[in-house]
Design an enzyme around this catalytic site. Structure first.
Site, PDB file in Angstrom:
ATOM      1  CG  HIS A  72       8.065  14.367  18.169  1.00 19.40           C
ATOM      2  ND1 HIS A  72       8.731  13.280  17.668  1.00 19.40           N
ATOM      3  CD2 HIS A  72       7.396  13.930  19.263  1.00 19.40           C
ATOM      4  CE1 HIS A  72       8.473  12.224  18.422  1.00 19.40           C
ATOM      5  NE2 HIS A  72       7.658  12.590  19.387  1.00 19.40           N
ATOM      6  CE1 TYR A 201      13.648  11.646  10.712  1.00 16.57           C
ATOM      7  CE2 TYR A 201      14.126  10.259   8.816  1.00 16.57           C
ATOM      8  CZ  TYR A 201      13.234  10.967   9.579  1.00 16.57           C
ATOM      9  OH  TYR A 201      11.909  11.000   9.216  1.00 16.57           O
ATOM     10  N   PRO A 293       9.722   6.080   2.592  1.00 14.92           N
ATOM     11  CG  PRO A 293       9.786   4.274   4.059  1.00 14.92           C
ATOM     12  CD  PRO A 293       9.959   4.633   2.625  1.00 14.92           C
ATOM     13  CE  LYS A 297       6.960  15.963   3.822  1.00 15.06           C
ATOM     14  NZ  LYS A 297       6.661  16.162   5.219  1.00 15.06           N
ATOM     15  CE1 TYR A 385      10.790  14.075   8.688  1.00 14.46           C
ATOM     16  CE2 TYR A 385       9.799  14.988  10.667  1.00 14.46           C
ATOM     17  CZ  TYR A 385      10.281  13.912   9.959  1.00 14.46           C
ATOM     18  OH  TYR A 385      10.243  12.656  10.513  1.00 14.46           O
TER      19      TYR A 385
HETATM   20  C1  LIG Z   1       6.810   0.985   6.689  1.00 15.08           C
HETATM   21  C2  LIG Z   1       6.071   2.225   6.256  1.00 15.08           C
HETATM   22  C3  LIG Z   1       6.246   3.404   6.979  1.00 15.08           C
HETATM   23  C4  LIG Z   1       5.573   4.556   6.585  1.00 15.08           C
HETATM   24  N1  LIG Z   1       5.759   5.702   7.320  1.00 15.08           N
HETATM   25  C5  LIG Z   1       5.083   6.821   6.970  1.00 15.08           C
HETATM   26  C6  LIG Z   1       5.144   8.005   7.793  1.00 15.08           C
HETATM   27  O1  LIG Z   1       5.832   8.048   8.815  1.00 15.08           O
HETATM   28  N2  LIG Z   1       4.416   9.094   7.414  1.00 15.08           N
HETATM   29  C7  LIG Z   1       3.626   9.049   6.283  1.00 15.08           C
HETATM   30  O2  LIG Z   1       2.975  10.067   5.980  1.00 15.08           O
HETATM   31  N3  LIG Z   1       3.516   7.938   5.504  1.00 15.08           N
HETATM   32  C8  LIG Z   1       4.214   6.817   5.825  1.00 15.08           C
HETATM   33  N4  LIG Z   1       4.043   5.673   5.086  1.00 15.08           N
HETATM   34  C9  LIG Z   1       3.157   5.680   3.910  1.00 15.08           C
HETATM   35  C10 LIG Z   1       1.674   5.530   4.281  1.00 15.08           C
HETATM   36  O3  LIG Z   1       1.484   4.387   5.081  1.00 15.08           O
HETATM   37  C11 LIG Z   1       0.825   5.445   3.005  1.00 15.08           C
HETATM   38  O4  LIG Z   1       1.192   6.504   2.149  1.00 15.08           O
HETATM   39  C12 LIG Z   1      -0.673   5.535   3.312  1.00 15.08           C
HETATM   40  O5  LIG Z   1      -1.129   4.308   3.859  1.00 15.08           O
HETATM   41  C13 LIG Z   1      -1.491   5.848   2.052  1.00 15.08           C
HETATM   42  O6  LIG Z   1      -2.872   5.783   2.339  1.00 15.08           O
HETATM   43  P1  LIG Z   1      -3.884   5.341   1.225  1.00 15.08           P
HETATM   44  O7  LIG Z   1      -5.228   5.413   1.852  1.00 15.08           O
HETATM   45  O8  LIG Z   1      -3.635   6.087  -0.015  1.00 15.08           O
HETATM   46  O9  LIG Z   1      -3.502   3.831   0.877  1.00 15.08           O
HETATM   47  P2  LIG Z   1      -3.565   2.535   1.795  1.00 15.08           P
HETATM   48  O10 LIG Z   1      -3.269   2.845   3.206  1.00 15.08           O
HETATM   49  O11 LIG Z   1      -2.758   1.508   1.095  1.00 15.08           O
HETATM   50  O12 LIG Z   1      -5.102   2.115   1.735  1.00 15.08           O
HETATM   51  C14 LIG Z   1      -5.673   1.529   0.597  1.00 15.08           C
HETATM   52  C15 LIG Z   1      -6.837   0.659   1.026  1.00 15.08           C
HETATM   53  O13 LIG Z   1      -7.442   0.081  -0.128  1.00 15.08           O
HETATM   54  C16 LIG Z   1      -7.673  -1.288   0.118  1.00 15.08           C
HETATM   55  N5  LIG Z   1      -7.718  -1.997  -1.162  1.00 15.08           N
HETATM   56  C17 LIG Z   1      -6.671  -2.435  -1.912  1.00 15.08           C
HETATM   57  N6  LIG Z   1      -7.115  -3.054  -3.018  1.00 15.08           N
HETATM   58  C18 LIG Z   1      -8.458  -2.976  -2.979  1.00 15.08           C
HETATM   59  C19 LIG Z   1      -9.481  -3.456  -3.829  1.00 15.08           C
HETATM   60  N7  LIG Z   1      -9.197  -4.128  -4.946  1.00 15.08           N
HETATM   61  N8  LIG Z   1     -10.755  -3.214  -3.513  1.00 15.08           N
HETATM   62  C20 LIG Z   1     -11.060  -2.538  -2.364  1.00 15.08           C
HETATM   63  N9  LIG Z   1     -10.131  -2.080  -1.502  1.00 15.08           N
HETATM   64  C21 LIG Z   1      -8.849  -2.315  -1.814  1.00 15.08           C
HETATM   65  C22 LIG Z   1      -6.524  -1.717   1.022  1.00 15.08           C
HETATM   66  O14 LIG Z   1      -6.825  -2.897   1.746  1.00 15.08           O
HETATM   67  C23 LIG Z   1      -6.392  -0.494   1.917  1.00 15.08           C
HETATM   68  O15 LIG Z   1      -7.203  -0.568   3.058  1.00 15.08           O
HETATM   69  C24 LIG Z   1       4.697   4.506   5.454  1.00 15.08           C
HETATM   70  C25 LIG Z   1       4.513   3.313   4.747  1.00 15.08           C
HETATM   71  C26 LIG Z   1       5.180   2.179   5.127  1.00 15.08           C
HETATM   72  C27 LIG Z   1       4.951   0.908   4.347  1.00 15.08           C
END
Ligand SMILES: Cc1cc2nc3c(=O)[nH]c(=O)nc-3n(C[C@H](O)[C@H](O)[C@H](O)COP(=O)(O)OP(=O)(O)OC[C@H]3O[C@@H](n4cnc5c(N)ncnc54)[C@H](O)[C@@H]3O)c2cc1C
Length: 392
Positions: A72, A201, A293, A297, A385
């Site tokens: 986009h 948006y 969200p 980011k 963005y």
């Molecule tokens: C509705 C929504 C929309 C979003 N939209 C955007 C977007 O458009 N763009 C964007 O950049 N971000 C967006 N985000 C944010 C994004 O999804 C998160 O920032 C991202 O998932 C972070 O990745 P992570 O690997 O740090 O954490 P997570 O994706 O939470 O991964 C953590 C992992 O650790 C595992 N875990 C948890 N506890 C334990 C444990 N005790 N032992 C072992 N494993 C464990 C979990 O199961 C998971 O698989 C959005 C979030 C939501 C909820």
């Protein structure tokens, strides 16, 4: 078991870190407490910054992104019944965002991990991290009927906001910066072809709404609702009625309606834990910080954290120097706070606060009017963005 880096969590942060370290010949074990299907099917982020797209391509996991990702060049800001396009590519020297579901990113990274034949334990139970101050921190977990003790040089806490790593840091070490918002997002995934090629948006007197998509046949739409809104209060017809009320513009544009495949309410929060390190435990991604969200980011910050961490670990294993590891938290937090600021700004610009006065409403509309009328304001939005440059 023994490894160089024990990674807790197989979300985007943990999987990406595992792959970056693999490419540098650094040994890792990834421990995830959910099963593979759950991890892949979880519907979350979908907007990738230019830097995240370039990174995934550079490390050889960009094939799906290239074939199915939707580039986009712009976004729409809609208010007072009109959509206004912000041409991000033109304003940023050709940078763009790419819409590609987080679950696709995670699937591609799991496939890449499996191909390396390095260990990745799904469904690990009773995960604990210990001896964080020692030179051999330990990850303990149970897999099947077997209890494992994983001795590491370092542990990467990539286990998200509700994981075990951050709470394992002794009390008093972390400073917590937090803000919750008096609203949440009701998100749906619908079987309907996107009626706009770019995200819309919407600021509306009934509350914020966001039009986005996951593919050429699936739309992803959000509505501002109270933070603890029970989803049962929203039958599908009521969701569509509210979406159309908020999003339809005076030129007749509106989202296509289709079968709702999934729906849920997510609260909104800004959160930072600092420093992002204690002893030999390094926090990355949502384990250390959460953004609302609106600015898209979260996933991108998770990616930039692990790029910094992978470089610091590479420097350590190549030269024995801990200089980069010492600076890990400070380098990441600079970017994290800029993303926090941007996400807070987008959120407060576009949402309706419960105690909104007419003064606040007029100020928000003036802010929006300024945004779409000023090249400087549009450039500021666009460059944040699509993602600020990685600044190491
Ligand atoms: C509705 C929504 C929309 C979003 N939209 C955007 C977007 O458009 N763009 C964007 O950049 N971000 C967006 N985000 C944010 C994004 O999804 C998160 O920032 C991202 O998932 C972070 O990745 P992570 O690997 O740090 O954490 P997570 O994706 O939470 O991964 C953590 C992992 O650790 C595992 N875990 C948890 N506890 C334990 C444990 N005790 N032992 C072992 N494993 C464990 C979990 O199961 C998971 O698989 C959005 C979030 C939501 C909820």
């Amino acid at each position: 078991m023994r490894t160089q880096v024990g990674i807790v969590g197989a979300g985007p942060a943990g999987l990406l870190l595992g792959h970056l370290l693999h490419l540098n010949g650094i040994d890792t074990v990834i421990v995830e407490n959910r099963d593979r299907e759950y991890v892949v099917d979880r519907v979350r982020a979908g907007v990738l910054e230019q830097g995240t797209v370039d990174l995934l391509a550079a490390i050889g996991v960009g094939a799906g992104l290239e074939s199915r990702g939707l580039r986009h060049d712009g976004i729409f800001i809609s208010f007072a019944g009109r959509r206004h396009r912000i041409d991000m590519a033109e304003l940023t020297g050709g940078k763009a965002i790419t819409v590609y579901g987080q679950n696709e990113v995670v699937r591609d990274l799991i496939d890449a991990r499996v191909a390396t034949q390095r260990p990745l334990y799904f469904d690990a139970q009773c995960v604990e991290v210990n001896a964080l101050d020692s030179s051999t921190p330990i990850v303990r977990f149970v897999h099947g009927d077997t209890a494992h003790e994983l001795q590491c040089d370092f542990i990467a806490g990539c286990d998200g906001f509700h994981g075990v790593c951050r709470p394992s840091i002794p009390e008093g070490v972390l400073s917590i910066y937090e803000r919750s918002y008096p609203f949440g997002w009701l998100g749906i995934l619908a079987e309907a072809a996107p009626s706009s090629d770019e995200l819309v948006y919407t600021y509306h007197d009934r509350g914020f709404a966001l039009f986005s998509m996951r593919s050429t046949s699936i739309t992803r739409l959000y509505l501002q609702v109270p933070p603890d809104e029970p989803i049962e209060r929203w039958p599908d017809d009521a969701i569509w009625e509210e979406m159309l009320t908020r999003m339809t513009t005076s030129d007749g544009w509106q989202p296509n309606v289709g079968r709702i495949l999934q729906k849920g309410v997510t609260p909104m929060r800004s959160f930072v834990a600092a420093p992002m390190r204690h002893g030999r435990l390094f926090l990355a991604g949502d384990a250390a910080h959460i953004v609302p969200p609106t600015g898209a980011k979260g996933l991108n910050l998770a990616a930039s954290d692990v790029v910094v961490l992978a470089r610091a670990l590479k420097a350590f294993y190549e030269t024995g120097s801990t200089d980069w590891l010492e600076q890990y938290s400070a380098i990441c937090l600079r970017r994290v706070w800029k993303a926090q600021r941007f996400s807070w700004w987008m959120t407060t610009l576009l949402h309706r606060l419960p105690d909104l006065t007419e003064f606040d409403r007029q100020r928000q509309l003036a802010d929006l009017d300024y945004l779409i009328g000023s090249r400087a304001a549009m450039t500021s939005l666009a460059e944040q963005y699509v993602g600020l440059p990685q600044d190491f």
